[in-house]
Write a protein that holds these residues in place. Structure first.
Motif, short mmCIF file in Angstrom:
data_model
loop_
_atom_site.label_atom_id
_atom_site.label_comp_id
_atom_site.label_asym_id
_atom_site.label_seq_id
_atom_site.Cartn_x
_atom_site.Cartn_y
_atom_site.Cartn_z
N ASP A 111 35.84 48.88 41.91
CA ASP A 111 36.38 50.10 41.30
C ASP A 111 37.89 50.01 41.14
OD1 ASP A 111 33.82 51.07 41.24
OD2 ASP A 111 34.06 52.39 42.98
N ALA A 112 38.58 49.43 42.14
CA ALA A 112 40.03 49.31 42.06
C ALA A 112 40.43 48.39 40.90
CB ALA A 112 40.57 48.77 43.38
N ILE A 113 39.74 47.25 40.78
CA ILE A 113 40.08 46.31 39.70
C ILE A 113 39.77 46.92 38.34
CG2 ILE A 113 39.58 44.05 38.71
CD1 ILE A 113 38.86 43.10 41.55
N GLY A 140 29.85 47.10 30.04
CA GLY A 140 29.84 48.44 30.63
C GLY A 140 28.62 48.65 31.50
N GLY A 141 27.47 48.11 31.05
CA GLY A 141 26.25 48.24 31.84
C GLY A 141 26.33 47.48 33.15
N ASP A 142 26.91 46.26 33.09
CA ASP A 142 27.10 45.47 34.32
C ASP A 142 27.93 46.24 35.33
OD1 ASP A 142 25.74 43.30 33.20
OD2 ASP A 142 27.58 42.40 32.41
N LYS A 143 29.00 46.84 34.85
CA LYS A 143 29.91 47.54 35.75
C LYS A 143 29.24 48.78 36.36
CE LYS A 143 33.94 45.93 33.18
NZ LYS A 143 35.10 46.30 32.33
N ALA A 144 28.50 49.50 35.53
CA ALA A 144 27.82 50.70 36.04
C ALA A 144 26.79 50.35 37.10
CB ALA A 144 27.17 51.45 34.88
N ARG A 145 26.03 49.26 36.86
CA ARG A 145 25.01 48.85 37.83
C ARG A 145 25.65 48.39 39.14
NH1 ARG A 145 22.54 47.08 33.09
NH2 ARG A 145 23.56 45.04 33.21
N PHE A 146 26.72 47.60 39.01
CA PHE A 146 27.37 47.12 40.22
C PHE A 146 27.95 48.29 41.02
CE2 PHE A 146 30.50 45.23 42.97
CZ PHE A 146 29.94 44.00 43.32
N ALA A 147 28.60 49.20 40.33
CA ALA A 147 29.18 50.36 41.01
C ALA A 147 28.12 51.16 41.73
CB ALA A 147 29.94 51.22 40.01
N ALA A 148 26.95 51.32 41.10
CA ALA A 148 25.87 52.08 41.71
C ALA A 148 25.27 51.34 42.91
CB ALA A 148 24.78 52.37 40.68
N ASP A 149 25.10 50.02 42.77
CA ASP A 149 24.47 49.24 43.85
C ASP A 149 25.37 49.11 45.07
OD1 ASP A 149 22.27 48.88 42.25
OD2 ASP A 149 22.83 46.85 41.60
N PHE A 150 26.69 49.14 44.87
CA PHE A 150 27.62 48.87 45.98
C PHE A 150 28.50 50.07 46.31
CE2 PHE A 150 26.41 44.67 44.55
CZ PHE A 150 26.34 43.94 45.73
N VAL A 185 33.39 38.35 45.29
CA VAL A 185 33.67 37.58 44.07
C VAL A 185 32.92 38.18 42.89
CG1 VAL A 185 33.22 35.37 42.94
CG2 VAL A 185 34.30 35.42 45.19
N ARG A 186 31.67 38.55 43.11
CA ARG A 186 30.92 39.20 42.02
C ARG A 186 31.61 40.48 41.58
NH1 ARG A 186 25.39 40.74 43.59
NH2 ARG A 186 25.02 40.96 41.36
N ALA A 187 32.14 41.24 42.55
CA ALA A 187 32.84 42.48 42.21
C ALA A 187 33.99 42.21 41.25
CB ALA A 187 33.36 43.14 43.50
N LYS A 188 34.75 41.17 41.53
CA LYS A 188 35.89 40.83 40.67
C LYS A 188 35.43 40.35 39.29
CE LYS A 188 39.69 38.75 42.15
NZ LYS A 188 40.63 37.70 42.66
#
Length: 464
Positions: free
Chosen positions: A299-301, A279-289, A268-271
């Motif tokens: 990444d798909a969404i 942009g910072g939120d997305k970069a951190r999430f992508a790096a953490d997961f 759910v957090r990913a979505k």
């Protein structure tokens, strides 16, 4: 995921600034019983089957422990990046920012337990009594102040006028402080109730402590710790210390969320991060997961939202191979296909979403109905009507679903039924004037005494 502008009746009247401090507090306490004070302004509701299902799963045992029947509390999502939640009446609002910011399910469960503590304790009803008393205190102080001022002016002195103004201001300040003090006591009571509910459901209070730690860190950064007696909530550090020992002594202190629940939370957090994060939120999430299912989902969404549906589709299909029975991966595939003008393929994806959905979510069926409607042929449109009606029976306040149903009836030539569905859409959006107008028009074309005719009459009879 759908964002809805706040036109519903329960969100009206929240955009006007209030200058009087006592009136401001009165407006605040009538509407908000929060973990942190909510900011004024317009809010947008979010509809998302996946997030709603997760939050309901979090809330279900808490509500049962509070002896609140199923459906007694309606939970709604707000598109707001701040970590916050509040209740008004029997509605609980949770910001998407709270879900994005919570590292574990236990943190959000603690927030829900706090808000249920407010409902269970009847805090809003008692607060109304306090507000009325505060109003009386403020008015009396103002009258006394005016009386002194008039007498002094008659005597030719301005000192009495200044004194009268001081008494009036002091009376209002006293009323304000009394209300704030009472609010702080309610928050403490809700914190205690939250821990009691967590213990009753065999869950740890660590997430609740983590929330207070986060609030304290935010206050330290913003310098918002001055004059705790002018706050509606106790300082986060005080709340942390008040509960810390009880949390440590709880037999459930070391209990942690299951891997399956943690995965559902991270999905759910990913979505949410993909849809609403910076942009910072997305970069951190992508790096953490990176390399995980939530990372692939995010990444798909994000790729899809950036306009690259062709690239996003194989990414979501890879995710489905990892979790073939995940309803919401199929839902996202359907969304990507529908936005790519491939409605017939989207129908298949949404059928899988409905098939694997264990929550019988009406919103998913409405999405399936939408895909069938976009397919264009009469058989698909007739199937869309059936699916939309089934979805709306479980989700009767979905204006988009009723909008699709109105389109379907219109394309089938059922003008009166189209007007009735449009009336339902207006009702669900809070536009009662338009709803009644459309219902009246629909009733003229419906058989007298039929079910739809009676429903049109019910809409016309709704009071503001």
């Amino acid at each position: 995921m759908v964002f809805k502008d706040p036109k519903s009746p329960f969100l009206r009247g929240m955009t006007k600034p209030i200058s009087n401090p006592l009136k401001l507090l009165m407006a605040f306490v009538l509407v908000f019983a929060t973990v942190l004070p909510a900011s004024a302004g317009r809010v947008a509701l979010v509809r998302d089957a996946q997030t709603e299902a997760l939050i309901r799963a979090y809330a279900r045992p808490i509500l049962q422990a509070a002896v609140l029947r199923n459906g007694a509390v309606e939970i709604l999502l707000i598109n707001d990046r701040s970590f916050n939640a509040f209740v008004t009446g029997r509605r609980m609002f949770i910001n998407t920012g709270a879900i994005m910011g919570a590292q574990t399910p236990n943190e959000i469960i603690g927030v829900i337990a706090h808000e249920v503590g407010h409902i269970q304790g009847g805090h809003q009803n008692r607060l109304r009594d306090r507000i009325e008393r505060a109003q009386v205190m403020s008015v009396v102080a103002g009258l006394v102040g005016a009386g002194i001022a008039v007498g002094s002016i008659a005597a030719g002195s301005s000192d009495g006028a200044r004194a009268g103004m001081g008494v009036a201001a002091g009376g209002q300040t006293a009323a304000l402080r009394a209300l704030l003090s009472y609010r702080r006591s309610e928050e403490r009571a809700a914190d205690i109730a939250a821990l009691r509910l967590l213990n009753a459901t065999g869950q740890s209070g660590v997430g609740l402590l983590e929330t207070f730690r986060r609030f304290q860190s935010t206050l330290s950064l913003t310098g918002g710790q001055r004059d705790k007696y002018k706050r509606s909530h106790p300082l986060p550090r005080d709340r942390f210390l008040a509960l810390e020992q009880d949390v440590l002594n709880s037999p459930h202190y070391a209990k942690r969320d299951s891997q399956a629940l943690q995965l559902a939370h991270d999905m759910v957090r990913a979505k949410l991060v993909a849809y609403t994060g910076t942009g910072g939120d997305k970069a951190r999430f992508a790096a953490d997961f990176r390399g995980t299912l939530p990372g692939l989902y995010h990444d798909a969404i994000s790729t899809f939202l950036n306009g690259s549906s062709r690239t996003a589709l194989p990414m979501i299909e890879t995710a489905i191979k990892r979790a073939p029975r995940n309803a919401y991966l199929h839902e996202m595939k359907g969304e990507i296909l529908l936005r790519s003008a491939r409605p017939r393929e989207a129908v298949s994806a949404f059928r899988n979403a409905v098939k694997f959905d264990r929550n019988n979510n009406g919103f998913l069926r409405s999405q399936l109905g939408h895909a069938l409607l976009e397919s264009g042929d009469r058989a698909s449109i007739e199937a869309a009507v059936k699916e939309l009606k089934r979805g709306l029976s479980d989700d009767p306040n979905n204006p988009l679903g009723f909008g699709y149903l109105a389109r379907a009836h219109a394309q089938l030539g059922d003008t009166a039924l189209a007007d009735l569905a449009a009336a339902e859409a207006a009702r669900a959006s809070g536009n009662l004037a338009q709803a009644k107008q459309l219902a009246k028009r629909a009733q003229r074309g419906l058989p007298s005494g039929s079910g739809p005719w009676l429903r049109a009459g019910d809409i016309m009879a709704i009071r503001e």
